[in-house]
Design an enzyme around this catalytic site. Structure first.
Site, PDB file in Angstrom:
ATOM      1  N   SER A 157      -9.679  -0.871   7.311  1.00 35.22           N
ATOM      2  CA  SER A 157      -9.119  -0.638   5.974  1.00 35.22           C
ATOM      3  C   SER A 157      -8.416  -1.814   5.323  1.00 35.22           C
ATOM      4  CB  SER A 157      -8.168   0.560   6.002  1.00 35.22           C
ATOM      5  OG  SER A 157      -8.898   1.757   5.947  1.00 35.22           O
ATOM      6  N   LYS A 179       0.853  -1.190   0.000  1.00 36.19           N
ATOM      7  CA  LYS A 179       0.000   0.000   0.000  1.00 36.19           C
ATOM      8  C   LYS A 179       0.889   1.239   0.000  1.00 36.19           C
ATOM      9  CE  LYS A 179      -3.910   1.869   2.696  1.00 36.19           C
ATOM     10  NZ  LYS A 179      -4.714   1.672   3.925  1.00 36.19           N
ATOM     11  N   SER A 217      -9.690   1.551   3.105  1.00 33.66           N
ATOM     12  CA  SER A 217      -8.831   2.338   2.244  1.00 33.66           C
ATOM     13  C   SER A 217      -7.792   1.526   1.478  1.00 33.66           C
ATOM     14  CB  SER A 217      -8.105   3.394   3.084  1.00 33.66           C
ATOM     15  OG  SER A 217      -7.195   2.766   3.982  1.00 33.66           O
TER      16      SER A 217
END
Lengths: 494, 485
Positions: free
Chosen positions: A180, A81, A156
């Site tokens: 997330s 990420k 997210s």
């Protein structure tokens, strides 16, 4: 084997192929890069693809193989990420303010993986500074869900979930502040694992809400999550909140059924707003757990209804401070102004997106003189109550099982106008972060062709127990074997 | 004639002292930034790079605890760090890690001397935080620019806040001076005021004697004893003037202008800060174990005021010598080392040597007791030699110079240079006879009744002995010989 076959390998199978020399890491990496090249134009799972770095790391991994210094992760292509600091590789956090920011150091988690021979394919798309539940808050465009490209992948860590779901990376790292990792894993049909707060060092994880943030893997199987966590976990002198507890072999904990296991199902997690199809899938999943020998019992976590609003006091407060450093003085975007404060204002005005600004304002407000007691202090008290709910529950059950999200993947744009509606996506995941507990979301079936996730929640540091249970469920149900069909893609081969 | 109303000042100090640790408060960068090129003592942590995390410097924590203990503060069994949020280019994270409602030390006091009185100023709290970077406004290629140097950012800082007290400017100055001395004694601060390693913010308000304190004004960043006293004097005058003419004192922050010696109101644009403090989530709460505290308590040395009193009462030093020798811990230790090592010399005579020739020679050589070559036992040996009459004072001074040059022991210098005092009466007799023979005119004058010329003869004898003759013996023999013919 075709690229598609290679693309959907698990960490475990990739490791077997590499060790038997049926495939080299360079071949595996090239296949993954071709796959990204082919499909990522539809999904936008990646913000940065680091092909050169990946091939270099793959060559190094092949050398490790030859020298016999390989680990379970050596040579396996993965993605991180874009909120994890990677030395020399742009780390944007999905924000304009860090669009061209190149860190001077690597996060402990990514460094440990690199030392274990991991091959970094690139950095994945995400909601700006991890604030969002749909990945629509990225400054670099939304990520699309491979099960239905008109739908969001969750957020997210949407890019990481889709990189795995769409066969672009064998596994990916995400971060979970209020769900997330688990929520996008559920909505994208992969495994997502948030360890105990402090189990994985946060050093180099660009902070959103420091008391809640935790790094974890998104994978195709439970075994893969166990293997990745094993490498990342453990005390880090650079993170004072990392836990000083031994790291067991999580993969060796897997196996066996659930006989004698007491699993609690919180009644508050079947609230209004839950889709019928999700509830059905979860009920079926619970029955499957019963078939595996588990004793299913209803429990109550009475403060659940307050967790979400409390989360939206605590996390913006911390975020307000964590994001104050993006002022245009030292790194990142810098928009000239008449004086320092003008520079700050202009930089932040054009560098941050609307959701980030909303949360900074929220955080500023709840900490302001005169409001602190009513909001922030009260929120800390509620947080304690939420934690105590879990402590009490674990006196009567070994683990808790619950839906990961009340709905399946929703349509792009469906909730962007209504932040409160969007925030409800995390209603089942947020309380676990508030309590700092480990939880894993695994594929638990489908509703109208869209994946549903089931989460296993355990007491602090009981990662092995939740992995064992989730693994038993996965092996019995095999939901994880289903892949999104290529037909879902806009026609690519013409 | 109207009598002017006299207002009484109520004064509070906030003293910031950098801690003399090797590394910064929350990272491994060197804390000593003097002379370093800008932005060279920096890392991701003290630059606030995304994702970096603080780790508490345990030495800085110890220094803070030692100080709090020395100031008789209560040490909280658990304390924590907080984020103090405000934006400034030299604050890398947009917040400063500080301590808000649970400082490491609460309450306490410091005793200090002012004039001939011993006073006590109450302490409110002692807490730890990190220093900021430094901004520099200048022009580069004809363009006005602001530059920032982050070498200082993250240097451990301790804040000591006093309770407000009715004190005079001179008393505030003496307190600041005494506090500096204590911090230096504890080894936690280098006392270097010019370089800003210790600085004070002062709050002052006026009240009618016995009345309620009026509006508080803060004077920021005072970094000399003189500035503390002068700024307070100025501010008391200014506020008194306003009140006497029926005006109000504005609550504000003022700066001290060193050159014109006035306080100046700072940008009124700077509205009241709301620092939005909240607990620092990156640092777990501090728990101080009792045995750790006991260990630190035992490590606290005798403090300057106690030492001063002991030097005066037990060692019988003059007030001036006691003051000079207790001011600096190393000097005091050196002096006491010499006193302990001395066999014959009294503390008083060692103090004489220390405050006179030893300090002078150190000063001339730009050295201190710990950088110089001479050791306490060597000083003891020298003063013992004088005390026992083995060398004369002039010979001792000469010896001391050699000791400073070579680090050689006193006795060996004395022997090498033949400076040992001649007390042997036979030797002195022959010396005196020579002098009498060589100065017939002076001898006649003496015998004619002008006996004070004996001093000149004495001088001749001493000169002839190159200072080694014992003056008392010379005088006695001279008198005998001159009166006996």
């Amino acid at each position: 084997m075709t690229d598609t076959d290679l693309a959907y390998l698990t960490v475990r199978d990739a490791g077997r192929l590499l060790r038997s020399r049926e495939v080299s890491s360079v071949e595996l990496t090239q296949a993954a890069l071709r796959r990204i090249d082919e499909v990522d134009q539809y999904f936008s799972a990646f913000i940065t693809v680091t092909a050169d770095v990946a091939l270099m790391l793959a060559e190094a991994a092949d050398r490790m193989m030859r020298q016999g210094t390989d680990t379970a992760l050596t040579g396996v292509p993965m993605a991180a990420k874009d909120i994890l600091s990677t030395r020399g590789i742009t780390t944007t956090c999905g924000s304009r303010v860090l669009e061209h920011y190149v860190p001077q150091y690597s996060a402990t988690a990514t460094r440990r993986l690199e030392e274990a021979g991991a091959v970094l394919l690139g950095k994945t798309n995400m909601d700006e500074f991890a604030m969002g539940s749909s990945n629509e808050n990225s400054a670099f465009g939304p990520v699309r869900n491979p099960w239905d490209p008109e739908r969001v992948p969750g957020g997210s860590s949407g890019g990481s979930a889709v990189a795995v779901a769409a066969g672009e990376a064998v596994y990916a790292l995400g971060t979970d502040t209020g769900g997330s990792i688990r929520q996008p894993a559920a909505l994208s049909g992969v495994v997502g694992f948030k360890p105990t707060y402090g189990r994985v060092s946060r050093y180099g994880l660009v902070a959103f809400a420091s008391s809640l943030d935790q790094i974890g893997p998104l994978t195709r199987t439970v075994w893969d999550s166990a293997a990745v966590l094993e490498v990342m976990a453990g005390l880090d002198p650079l993170d004072s909140t990392s836990l000083d507890a031994p790291v067991p072999s999580y993969t060796s904990a897997l196996g066996g059924d659930l006989r004698g296991r007491r699993l609690g199902v919180p009644r508050e997690y079947f609230s209004e707003g839950m889709e019928q199809g999700v509830e059905q899938a979860i009920r079926t999943a619970l029955a499957a757990l019963g078939d595996l020998g588990a004793e299913i019992q209803e429990i109550s976590l009475p403060h659940t209804q307050y967790a979400l609003s409390t989360y939206y006091v605590i996390s913006p407060a911390e975020a307000m401070a964590n994001l104050a450093r993006y002022d245009g003085v030292r790194y990142g975007l810098s928009v000239e102004g008449e004086d320092a404060w003008d520079l700050f204002g202009r930089t932040r005005e054009s560098g941050f997106g609307p959701e980030v600004k909303r949360r900074i304002l929220l955080g500023t407000y709840v900490l302001s003189a005169g409001y602190y007691d009513a909001y922030y202090r009260k929120a800390l008290q509620v947080r304690t109550l939420v934690r105590q709910d879990f402590e009490r529950a674990f006196e009567g059950v070994d683990l808790i099982v619950a839906p990961t999200s009340p709905t399946t993947a929703f349509r792009l744009g469906e909730r962007t106008d209504n932040p409160l509606h969007m925030y409800l996506s995390d209603v089942y995941t947020v309380p676990i972060n508030m309590a700092g507990l480990p939880a894993i979301s695994v594929p638990a079936g489908f509703s109208e062709g869209l994946p549903v996730g089931l989460q296993f929640i355990g007491p602090a540091l009981q990662e092995s127990a939740i992995l064992q249970a989730a693994h038993a469920f996965e092996q019995a149900t095999q939901h994880h074997c289903r892949r999104p069909s290529r037909e879902a893609l806009p026609s690519s081969s013409t | 004639v109207t009598t002017e109303i006299t207002y009484e000042p109520v004064v509070g100090l906030e003293v910031h002292a950098q801690l003399r640790t090797r590394s910064k408060m929350f990272c491994g960068c060197p804390a000593d930034y003097s002379g370093a090129p800008p932005n060279t003592h920096c890392c991701p942590v003290c630059l606030g790079m995304p994702g970096s995390l603080p780790v508490i410097n345990s030495r800085a924590l110890e220094f803070g605890l030692i100080t709090a203990l020395a100031l008789h503060s209560r040490i909280a069994p658990e304390s924590k760090f907080d984020r103090k949020n405000y934006s400034y280019p030299d604050i890398p994270k947009g917040y400063q890690i500080s301590q808000y409602d649970e400082p490491i030390g609460t309450g306490g006091w410091l005793e200090y001397e002012s004039g001939d009185r011993t006073l006590r100023w109450d302490i409110r709290r002692v807490h730890l935080e990190e220093d900021t970077g430094k901004s520099l406004h200048t022009s580069v290629d004809g363009r006005e620019v602001s530059l920032v140097d982050y070498n200082r950012a993250g240097v451990p800082l301790m804040e000591i806040v006093t309770e407000p007290a009715a004190r005079t400017p001179a008393e505030a100055r003496d307190f600041f001076e005494a506090l500096r001395r204590v911090l230096m004694y504890l080894g936690v601060n280098d006392g270097n005021l010019q370089e800003g390693s210790m600085r004070a913010d002062i709050n002052v308000s006026l009240r009618l004697p016995g009345g309620e304190p009026g509006t508080k004004v803060e004077i920021k960043n005072l970094n000399s004893f003189r500035a503390v006293q002068r700024a307070l004097e100025y501010e008391i005058e200014r506020q008194s003037g306003l009140l006497r003419s029926g005006q109000r004192v504005e609550q504000e922050t003022r700066g001290w202008s060193e050159t014109v010696e006035i306080t100046v109101g700072q940008r009124s644009k700077e509205y009241a800060h709301d620092y939005r403090y909240f607990p620092e989530p990156d640092l777990p709460p501090l728990r101080i174990a009792d045995h750790e505290l006991d260990r630190l308590r035992r490590s606290i040395p005798e403090l300057p005021l106690a030492r001063l009193e002991r030097f005066r009462s037990q060692l019988d030093l003059t007030p001036l010598h006691a003051e000079v020798l207790s001011r600096d811990r190393n000097l005091a230790d050196f002096f006491e080392g010499a006193v302990t090592a001395a066999a014959a010399a009294s503390a008083r005579s060692i103090a004489n040597w220390m405050t006179g020739d030893v300090l002078r020679l150190l000063g001339e050589r730009d050295e201190t007791v710990d950088t110089g070559r001479v050791t306490p036992p060597q000083i003891a040996e020298l003063v013992d030699l004088v005390e026992r009459g083995e060398i004369s004072t002039p010979a001792a001074k000469q010896t001391l110079e050699h000791m400073f040059d070579s680090g050689e022991a006193a006795a060996s210098i004395v022997d090498r240079l033949g400076l040992r005092q001649v007390t042997d009466v036979d030797a002195v007799e022959s010396l005196v006879l020579e002098v009498i023979a060589a100065n017939p005119t002076l001898v006649d004058t003496y015998r004619a009744g002008k006996t004070n010329v004996i001093k000149r003869l004495m001088g001749e004898a001493m000169k002839a002995s190159r200072g080694t003759a014992n003056p008392e013996t010379v005088m006695r023999v001279l008198e005998e010989r001159l009166s006996s013919t």
